[in-house]
Design a protein around this motif. Structure first.
Motif, PDB file in Angstrom:
ATOM      1  N   GLY A  29       0.832  -1.203   0.000  1.00 29.86           N
ATOM      2  CA  GLY A  29       0.000   0.000   0.000  1.00 29.86           C
ATOM      3  C   GLY A  29       0.865   1.252   0.000  1.00 29.86           C
ATOM      4  N   GLU A  30       1.870   1.269   0.872  1.00 30.90           N
ATOM      5  CA  GLU A  30       2.790   2.414   0.911  1.00 30.90           C
ATOM      6  C   GLU A  30       3.526   2.574  -0.413  1.00 30.90           C
ATOM      7  N   ALA A  31       3.954   1.470  -1.011  1.00 27.28           N
ATOM      8  CA  ALA A  31       4.684   1.544  -2.279  1.00 27.28           C
ATOM      9  C   ALA A  31       3.799   2.107  -3.387  1.00 27.28           C
ATOM     10  N   ALA A  58      -5.869   2.321   6.356  1.00 26.11           N
ATOM     11  CA  ALA A  58      -5.414   3.226   5.295  1.00 26.11           C
ATOM     12  C   ALA A  58      -4.991   4.568   5.890  1.00 26.11           C
ATOM     13  N   HIS A  59      -5.740   5.060   6.865  1.00 21.98           N
ATOM     14  CA  HIS A  59      -5.393   6.345   7.490  1.00 21.98           C
ATOM     15  C   HIS A  59      -3.983   6.296   8.084  1.00 21.98           C
ATOM     16  N   ARG A  60      -3.641   5.168   8.698  1.00 21.16           N
ATOM     17  CA  ARG A  60      -2.297   5.039   9.283  1.00 21.16           C
ATOM     18  C   ARG A  60      -1.222   5.107   8.197  1.00 21.16           C
ATOM     19  N   ILE A  61      -1.458   4.487   7.057  1.00 22.83           N
ATOM     20  CA  ILE A  61      -0.504   4.562   5.944  1.00 22.83           C
ATOM     21  C   ILE A  61      -0.356   6.015   5.499  1.00 22.83           C
ATOM     22  N   TYR A  62      -1.477   6.687   5.290  1.00 21.44           N
ATOM     23  CA  TYR A  62      -1.437   8.064   4.802  1.00 21.44           C
ATOM     24  C   TYR A  62      -0.692   8.977   5.780  1.00 21.44           C
ATOM     25  N   GLU A  63      -0.997   8.839   7.050  1.00 20.87           N
ATOM     26  CA  GLU A  63      -0.344   9.681   8.053  1.00 20.87           C
ATOM     27  C   GLU A  63       1.150   9.387   8.141  1.00 20.87           C
ATOM     28  N   GLY A 123       2.995  11.279   5.583  1.00 23.04           N
ATOM     29  CA  GLY A 123       2.979  12.734   5.667  1.00 23.04           C
ATOM     30  C   GLY A 123       1.680  13.409   5.273  1.00 23.04           C
ATOM     31  N   PHE A 124       0.624  12.656   5.056  1.00 24.46           N
ATOM     32  CA  PHE A 124      -0.673  13.262   4.753  1.00 24.46           C
ATOM     33  C   PHE A 124      -1.298  13.783   6.040  1.00 24.46           C
ATOM     34  N   THR A 125      -2.014  14.889   5.926  1.00 24.79           N
ATOM     35  CA  THR A 125      -2.758  15.439   7.054  1.00 24.79           C
ATOM     36  C   THR A 125      -4.189  15.694   6.617  1.00 24.79           C
ATOM     37  N   ARG A 126      -5.059  15.752   7.571  1.00 24.71           N
ATOM     38  CA  ARG A 126      -6.484  15.997   7.296  1.00 24.71           C
ATOM     39  C   ARG A 126      -6.675  17.376   6.709  1.00 24.71           C
TER      40      ARG A 126
END
Length: 170
Positions: free
Chosen positions: A108-110, A138-143, A146-149
């Protein structure tokens, strides 16, 4: 296609999907989203329509050492397919999926990283995505990436379905 990349003990290829992989991508995406409670029957039909999104987005896949598709994502660089972009310098991705049998290897990260790399190379300044509140893995991967809400962009595609938007500057 990118060269084979070792990811947590497995070798995978991340690259553009081929037309002969559309059926596998559709079955995988619709099957996983439905089995995990993230897709209504109507949305499952959209998830299975890979040819329809291939016209509007760049489809990327993760292939295992045997060449089998074990993950996929749709990257929107020039179209509103992402449904959250508001400017030409924004990109979005949707429909990220990893085969449950291949999880835990960083696929998923890749796939997300491949989207970030392609968007940056295309001159985009921000990557966006929308996700349901229940997709906590998925939220944990995004965070972690470096993704933020970005709550001011949260939206509802249909009544009763509320999506959260995340963003990352490129």
């Amino acid at each position: 296609m990118t060269p084979s990349t070792p990811i947590r003990g497995a070798t995978v290829d991340i690259g553009p999907a081929r037309a002969d992989e559309h059926d596998r991508i559709g079955r995988l995406t619709a099957g996983v989203y439905t089995a995990e409670g993230f897709a209504s029957p109507d949305y499952a039909q959209q998830l299975a329509d890979v040819a329809g999104r291939a016209d509007r987005a760049e489809l990327l896949v993760a292939r295992d050492g045997d060449g089998r598709v074990v993950g996929s994502v749709a990257l929107a660089l020039t179209d509103d397919f992402g449904q959250v972009t508001e400017a030409d310098d924004e990109a979005a991705f949707r429909m990220l999926v990893v085969d449950p049998a291949a999880r835990g290897q960083g696929l998923g990260e890749a796939l997300v990283q491949a989207c970030l790399d392609r968007a940056r190379a295309a001159g985009k300044r921000r990557m966006l995505l929308s996700t349901s509140p229940e997709m906590t893995t998925a939220h944990r991967i995004y965070e972690r990436l470096g993704f933020t809400r970005l709550p001011e962009r949260d939206w509802s595609p249909v009544p009763g379905i509320d999506l959260r938007v995340y963003a990352r500057e490129l």
